[in-house]
Design a protein around this motif. Structure first.
Motif, short mmCIF file in Angstrom:
data_model
loop_
_atom_site.label_atom_id
_atom_site.label_comp_id
_atom_site.label_asym_id
_atom_site.label_seq_id
_atom_site.Cartn_x
_atom_site.Cartn_y
_atom_site.Cartn_z
N CYS A 209 0.85 -1.19 0.00
CA CYS A 209 0.00 0.00 0.00
C CYS A 209 0.89 1.23 0.00
O CYS A 209 2.11 1.14 0.12
CB CYS A 209 -0.92 0.01 1.23
SG CYS A 209 -0.01 0.02 2.80
N TRP A 210 0.27 2.39 -0.14
CA TRP A 210 1.03 3.63 -0.06
C TRP A 210 0.26 4.63 0.81
O TRP A 210 -0.95 4.51 1.02
CB TRP A 210 1.30 4.22 -1.44
CG TRP A 210 0.05 4.59 -2.23
CD1 TRP A 210 -0.58 3.85 -3.17
CD2 TRP A 210 -0.72 5.80 -2.10
NE1 TRP A 210 -1.69 4.49 -3.65
CE2 TRP A 210 -1.79 5.72 -3.02
CE3 TRP A 210 -0.61 6.95 -1.31
CZ2 TRP A 210 -2.73 6.71 -3.15
CZ3 TRP A 210 -1.56 7.96 -1.45
CH2 TRP A 210 -2.60 7.83 -2.37
N LEU A 274 8.94 -2.25 10.23
CA LEU A 274 8.06 -1.91 11.34
C LEU A 274 7.25 -3.15 11.71
O LEU A 274 6.64 -3.78 10.85
CB LEU A 274 7.11 -0.77 10.95
CG LEU A 274 7.75 0.52 10.45
CD1 LEU A 274 6.68 1.49 9.97
CD2 LEU A 274 8.60 1.15 11.53
N GLU A 275 7.24 -3.47 12.99
CA GLU A 275 6.45 -4.60 13.48
C GLU A 275 5.17 -4.07 14.12
O GLU A 275 5.22 -3.20 15.00
CB GLU A 275 7.25 -5.41 14.50
CG GLU A 275 6.48 -6.61 15.03
CD GLU A 275 7.26 -7.39 16.07
OE1 GLU A 275 6.66 -8.26 16.73
OE2 GLU A 275 8.48 -7.12 16.24
N LEU A 276 4.02 -4.57 13.67
CA LEU A 276 2.74 -4.14 14.20
C LEU A 276 2.48 -4.80 15.55
O LEU A 276 2.70 -6.00 15.73
CB LEU A 276 1.61 -4.49 13.22
CG LEU A 276 1.70 -3.82 11.84
CD1 LEU A 276 0.53 -4.25 10.98
CD2 LEU A 276 1.74 -2.30 11.97
N ARG A 277 2.01 -4.02 16.50
CA ARG A 277 1.79 -4.54 17.85
C ARG A 277 0.66 -5.55 17.88
O ARG A 277 0.76 -6.57 18.55
CB ARG A 277 1.47 -3.39 18.80
CG ARG A 277 2.54 -2.33 18.93
CD ARG A 277 2.13 -1.22 19.88
NE ARG A 277 1.99 -1.71 21.25
CZ ARG A 277 1.55 -0.99 22.25
NH1 ARG A 277 1.16 0.28 22.04
NH2 ARG A 277 1.47 -1.47 23.47
N ALA A 278 -0.44 -5.28 17.16
CA ALA A 278 -1.63 -6.11 17.29
C ALA A 278 -1.48 -7.46 16.61
O ALA A 278 -1.91 -8.49 17.14
CB ALA A 278 -2.84 -5.37 16.70
N THR A 279 -0.87 -7.49 15.43
CA THR A 279 -0.81 -8.72 14.64
C THR A 279 0.56 -9.37 14.61
O THR A 279 0.68 -10.55 14.26
CB THR A 279 -1.25 -8.43 13.19
OG1 THR A 279 -0.32 -7.52 12.59
CG2 THR A 279 -2.64 -7.85 13.17
N VAL A 282 5.19 -7.80 10.02
CA VAL A 282 6.33 -6.92 9.78
C VAL A 282 6.12 -6.22 8.45
O VAL A 282 5.88 -6.87 7.42
CB VAL A 282 7.66 -7.70 9.78
CG1 VAL A 282 8.82 -6.76 9.49
CG2 VAL A 282 7.86 -8.39 11.12
N LEU A 283 6.20 -4.89 8.45
CA LEU A 283 6.04 -4.10 7.24
C LEU A 283 7.38 -3.47 6.88
O LEU A 283 8.07 -2.94 7.75
CB LEU A 283 5.00 -2.98 7.43
CG LEU A 283 3.64 -3.39 8.00
CD1 LEU A 283 2.74 -2.16 8.10
CD2 LEU A 283 3.00 -4.47 7.14
N HIS A 284 7.71 -3.55 5.60
CA HIS A 284 8.90 -2.85 5.12
C HIS A 284 8.44 -1.51 4.56
O HIS A 284 7.61 -1.47 3.64
CB HIS A 284 9.62 -3.66 4.05
CG HIS A 284 10.91 -3.02 3.60
ND1 HIS A 284 12.01 -2.92 4.42
CD2 HIS A 284 11.25 -2.42 2.44
CE1 HIS A 284 12.98 -2.32 3.78
NE2 HIS A 284 12.54 -2.01 2.57
N CYS A 285 8.95 -0.45 5.11
CA CYS A 285 8.51 0.91 4.75
C CYS A 285 9.64 1.61 4.00
O CYS A 285 10.77 1.68 4.48
CB CYS A 285 8.14 1.69 6.01
SG CYS A 285 7.67 3.41 5.70
N VAL A 303 5.74 3.84 0.79
CA VAL A 303 5.16 2.58 0.33
C VAL A 303 5.45 1.55 1.42
O VAL A 303 6.58 1.41 1.88
CB VAL A 303 5.77 2.13 -1.01
CG1 VAL A 303 5.27 0.73 -1.37
CG2 VAL A 303 5.41 3.12 -2.11
N LEU A 304 4.41 0.84 1.83
CA LEU A 304 4.55 -0.17 2.88
C LEU A 304 4.18 -1.53 2.31
O LEU A 304 3.16 -1.67 1.61
CB LEU A 304 3.64 0.14 4.07
CG LEU A 304 3.94 1.45 4.82
CD1 LEU A 304 3.02 2.55 4.32
CD2 LEU A 304 3.75 1.27 6.32
#
Length: 583
Positions: A209-210, A274-279, A282-285, A303-304
């Motif tokens: 996504c962006w 970035l690691e999401l707390r809830a799930t 890991v997102l590469h930003c 862009v993530l």
């Protein structure tokens, strides 16, 4: 926990949030200072005199004359149809009639729809769904009714239908359709393809996504897949940068802060995970600055992409590599231990054999994999002035095989001093192997040479029979009846019989392990025949004098029969009969 006491993770969150807020606030101040410096008080475009001379909008339309609605319709860049709702006496919509189309719609039909598919377009209004009946099963009728009833624009929505052709095939029509009120009519406009749906689907499938965050007005914009990737509800607003930080786990806060620092203050592209707390995803930003000409960075565009699966694959690969390295280290350590043990127990010919009428040489070649195995041999002059000669092969490879090999060899060395016959020595050695466990099996040829009679007495425990080279012609030694017994360690208290072979001057006897000749998918007879052929071929060049000549002869045979990808140990023990003192 005492009132007011803060846990360490929560304190870290508050600290990170404050640092991020200060970074964003300082950038907003720079933007504000820039806009204040560049603001200009321009004079009014229309001064007092100009305002008096300005014409009203109605005057301008009057000068332009009436505009043909058809020209306006054809000026639309999108393909469009003008449709009229047909109502019954009660005001209910019962049909929709086509009125006209614009130039863009004509070009679309010429490009997408073959000329033979629909009948020619008539000049008078007609029922839209009589002409295109398959369109009636799409969202278009509902969109027309809702737009006519509510007056609100409908869509865009994906619409797919087909037009049949004369040859039995069909044309697939797939568009994004919008319906709006246009006076007393309805305007259907469309773009080819499901761009919105395809973009949303592509972002969901690729989990990419962006987003763009504008610090000038604190606005945030994101693509269709942003909420899906962040694990947010579809109707959730696009998170601001502080809200994005709150969605990530504490270990990612430093990375996000460094990314924004590089984008805002250094004005350069940056990226982080970035690691999401809830799930736990890991997102590469990847982010880049957006700046005004000559001014500070105004926005950050990013862009993530969800790389959780790739991260897990890399982690599993790293664990597998670490495990493999550990296993390799263990294998090397065991090989070093086994190699050291083999070096310690590999025999050296004790004493000079020539006074007893023999010369001996041995060649050992380990397999190319483990490097150590269970091959062993023993040549020793006994107190009785007879010579003990033996060669065996313990089952398996590595430390276990070397341990069994050493046990059997040392046991035989001790038993040989008893002066008992070789058949008794073989039986005792079999019991030693049986006592060691079910897996402790081995094959062996055990012999004693009697120099006073030029006699070789030997037993065979499941091992290949020795080869005799006499006058340049090799052959396997024949065994006495019922002399071949089972391998050592198979049957307790097994009895073995000895075979007697009288040696002549110049005879060469070869004892060897099966790793020298055994090949996959080959039978033992073929392996033995190949050995005899190589011995004959090497012997044709002659066997040099002395122990050195005998060793070179053995080396040449092993070299001919083995290769760089040796899959088993190969051992060849050669001894030459020089003379005897027959009684």
């Amino acid at each position: 926990m005492a009132p007011g006491e803060q846990t360490e993770p929560d304190a870290r969150l508050r600290l990170d949030a404050r640092a991020l807020a200060e970074l964003l606030a300082s950038q907003r101040r720079r933007i504000g200072q820039y806009t204040a410096r560049t603001h200009r008080h321009h004079p009014r475009v229309l001064g007092h005199r100009a305002a008096e001379e300005a014409k009203s909008t109605s005057d301008l339309y009057a000068e332009a004359g009436a505009v043909d609605p058809r020209d306006l319709f054809d000026a639309l860049p999108l393909a469009a149809l003008l449709v009229k709702a047909v109502c019954d006496g009660a005001g209910r919509v019962v049909d929709f009639h086509y009125v006209t189309r614009n130039e863009a719609a004509a070009r679309y039909a010429h490009t997408v729809i073959p000329p033979q598919a629909p009948p020619p377009w008539p000049e008078h209004p007609f029922s839209l769904f009589d002409r295109f009946p398959n369109m009636a099963d799409t969202p278009v009728p509902r969109m027309l009714r809702d737009a006519h009833t509510t007056g609100r624009p409908q869509g865009p929505e994906p619409v797919e239908w087909h037009l049949p052709l004369a040859d039995g095939q069909a044309v697939r029509i797939h568009d994004e359709v919008t319906v709006t009120r246009c006076g007393a009519h309805l305007l259907i406009s469309w773009e080819r393809g499901h761009r919105t749906q395809l973009a949303r689907t592509a972002q969901q499938l690729a989990r990419v996504c962006w987003a763009e965050w504008n610090l000038g007005d604190d606005s945030a914009h994101g693509s269709y897949g942003l909420r899906h990737v962040l694990g947010l509800p579809e109707d959730a607003p696009v998170p601001t940068l502080p809200q994005l930080a709150a969605l990530t786990a504490p270990p990612s806060h430093d990375a996000l802060y460094q990314l924004l620092y590089d984008v805002f203050l250094r004005g350069r592209r940056a990226e982080c995970d970035l690691e999401l707390r809830a799930t736990g995803h890991v997102l590469h930003c990847v982010a880049e600055p957006v700046r005004l000409p000559g001014g500070p960075v105004w926005s950050v565009r990013a862009v993530l992409r969800d790389v959780t699966g790739e991260r897990h694959i890399r982690e599993r690969a790293a664990r597998a590599e670490r495990d493999a390295q550990l296993q390799r280290a263990q294998v090397h350590a065991l090989a070093d231990i086994a190699g050291t043990l083999r070096d310690a127990v590999l025999p050296h010919f004790e004493g000079e054999l020539s006074p007893y009428g023999l010369e001996a040489a041995a060649v050992y070649r380990p397999d190319s994999g483990s490097g150590v195995g269970g091959d062993w041999f023993k040549v020793r002059v006994l107190p009785s002035e007879r010579v003990l000669i033996a060669l065996g092969d313990a089952r398996g490879h590595g430390l276990q095989a070397v341990t069994l090999m050493a046990k059997l060899r040392y046991a035989l060395a001790g038993l040989g001093f008893t002066g008992r016959k070789v058949e008794q020595l073989t039986a005792w050695l079999n019991n030693v192997a049986c006592d060691d466990g079910a897996e402790s099996t081995a094959t062996a040829v055990i012999a004693r040479y009697h120099p006073e009679r030029c006699l070789l007495r030997w037993t065979c425990a499941g091992h290949p029979r020795p080869v005799l080279l006499r006058d340049g012609r090799p052959r396997t030694l024949d065994e006495a009846d019922d002399a071949c017994g089972p391998p050592l360690g198979v049957i307790p208290y097994q009895l073995y019989r000895a075979t007697e072979t009288t040696l002549l001057d110049g005879d060469i006897v070869l004892l060897y392990s099966d790793g020298l000749v055994e090949r996959r998918d080959h039978d033992p007879d073929a392996d033995t025949a190949r050995l005899l052929d190589e011995v004959r071929r090497v012997a044709e060049r002659g066997v040099g004098p002395g122990a050195a000549g005998l060793e070179q002869f053995a080396q040449d045979i092993v070299q001919a029969l083995t290769g760089p990808q040796q899959t088993d140990d190969a051992t060849l023990l050669a001894f030459r009969h020089l003379h005897g003192t027959p009684g």
